[in-house]
Design a protein around this motif. Structure first.
Motif, PDB file in Angstrom:
ATOM      1  N   CYS A  32    -104.422  21.863  16.855  1.00 44.19           N
ATOM      2  CA  CYS A  32    -104.750  21.377  15.516  1.00 44.19           C
ATOM      3  C   CYS A  32    -104.640  19.855  15.451  1.00 44.19           C
ATOM      4  O   CYS A  32    -104.042  19.225  16.314  1.00 44.19           O
ATOM      5  N   VAL A  34    -103.564  16.977  12.478  1.00 46.12           N
ATOM      6  CA  VAL A  34    -102.949  16.750  11.171  1.00 46.12           C
ATOM      7  C   VAL A  34    -103.353  15.352  10.714  1.00 46.12           C
ATOM      8  O   VAL A  34    -103.197  14.384  11.464  1.00 46.12           O
ATOM      9  N   ASP A  52    -109.057  23.017  14.485  1.00 49.05           N
ATOM     10  CA  ASP A  52    -108.502  23.262  13.155  1.00 49.05           C
ATOM     11  C   ASP A  52    -107.822  21.993  12.639  1.00 49.05           C
ATOM     12  O   ASP A  52    -107.094  21.336  13.393  1.00 49.05           O
ATOM     13  N   PHE A  54    -105.620  20.008   9.429  1.00 50.09           N
ATOM     14  CA  PHE A  54    -104.784  20.105   8.230  1.00 50.09           C
ATOM     15  C   PHE A  54    -104.779  18.727   7.583  1.00 50.09           C
ATOM     16  O   PHE A  54    -104.328  17.759   8.200  1.00 50.09           O
ATOM     17  N   GLU A  70     -94.483  21.316   4.461  1.00 50.96           N
ATOM     18  CA  GLU A  70     -95.830  21.922   4.543  1.00 50.96           C
ATOM     19  C   GLU A  70     -96.406  21.750   5.948  1.00 50.96           C
ATOM     20  O   GLU A  70     -96.999  22.664   6.521  1.00 50.96           O
ATOM     21  N   LYS A  73     -94.595  24.041   8.447  1.00 51.49           N
ATOM     22  CA  LYS A  73     -95.065  25.420   8.296  1.00 51.49           C
ATOM     23  C   LYS A  73     -96.385  25.615   9.048  1.00 51.49           C
ATOM     24  O   LYS A  73     -96.574  26.593   9.771  1.00 51.49           O
ATOM     25  N   TYR A  74     -97.270  24.655   8.874  1.00 52.83           N
ATOM     26  CA  TYR A  74     -98.581  24.687   9.537  1.00 52.83           C
ATOM     27  C   TYR A  74     -98.428  24.616  11.069  1.00 52.83           C
ATOM     28  O   TYR A  74     -99.057  25.377  11.801  1.00 52.83           O
ATOM     29  N   HIS A  78     -99.203  27.473  14.233  1.00 55.47           N
ATOM     30  CA  HIS A  78    -100.047  27.166  15.401  1.00 55.47           C
ATOM     31  C   HIS A  78     -99.241  27.097  16.705  1.00 55.47           C
ATOM     32  O   HIS A  78     -99.774  26.710  17.742  1.00 55.47           O
TER      33      HIS A  78
END
Length: 196
Positions: A32, A34, A52, A54, A70, A73-74, A78
């Motif tokens: 991912c 961020v 992906d 965020f 937050e 958590k994300y 992953h």
């Protein structure tokens, strides 16, 4: 090894890492990206690579702490093993640092401890130093104060403009960061195979 890339802007270092993973030069998966800036060009890079993303600004969270929770958590969803800051213009707080001790790395465009902070290249240029370079380090609670993993030096030519210095620094970044990430991935994968 599962990687998360954090970025705030153009994402040229992110692209260098994506390319290195695709070319098999990094034994890891980018799970991912961020981003704290919904207008950042790095989001386009993530889309093109099918990664992906965020996107959350601290301004859109009730508190700085809530913003970090937050993100944690994300990242947990992953199964992220290593966080790579690649032009992420935020200071990380205790929540992220405690959740990922010695698992967050950053790249900085100077030979730390010289010229920490946002404008490492410009500060070195304005100071008229004869050499600068790139540092990769673990992230701690300070600004660019974490344990140094790797450095590469660059002799500054007297006739260079600031833009020429920037271009030369970025070239070093784009080759050094993937090499260091691969070294960390190799160590991680070897440890993993020892555990089994």
């Amino acid at each position: 090894m599962n990687l998360a890339l954090f970025a705030s802007g153009n994402g040229s270092n992110v692209q260098a890492i994506i390319d290195a993973v695709k070319a098999g030069k990094i034994a890891g998966n980018i799970k991912c990206i961020v981003c704290d800036n919904s207008k950042a060009y790095v989001i386009n890079r993530a889309k093109e690579a099918g990664i992906d993303t965020f996107i959350l600004s601290p301004k859109d969270s009730p508190s700085r702490q809530a913003w970090e929770l937050e993100i944690i958590k994300y990242l947990k969803a992953h199964k992220v093993d290593l966080i790579i800051l690649a032009g992420f213009m935020r200071i990380l707080g205790a929540n992220l640092l405690n959740h990922y001790p010695k698992k967050i790395i950053n790249i900085h465009p100077s030979l730390l401890p010289a010229f920490p902070g946002r404008q490492g290249i410009q500060d070195a240029y304005n100071a008229g130093v004869k050499e600068s370079g790139v540092t990769i380090h673990y992230v701690d609670e300070g600004i660019d104060t974490g344990e140094i993993i790797a450095q590469k030096r660059l002799q500054i030519q007297p006739e260079w403009t600031l833009e020429e210095l920037e271009n030369n620094i970025h070239q070093i970044e784009h080759s050094l960061y993937p090499k260091v990430i691969q070294q960390l991935a190799k160590e991680f994968n070897e440890k993993g195979s020892n555990v089994k």
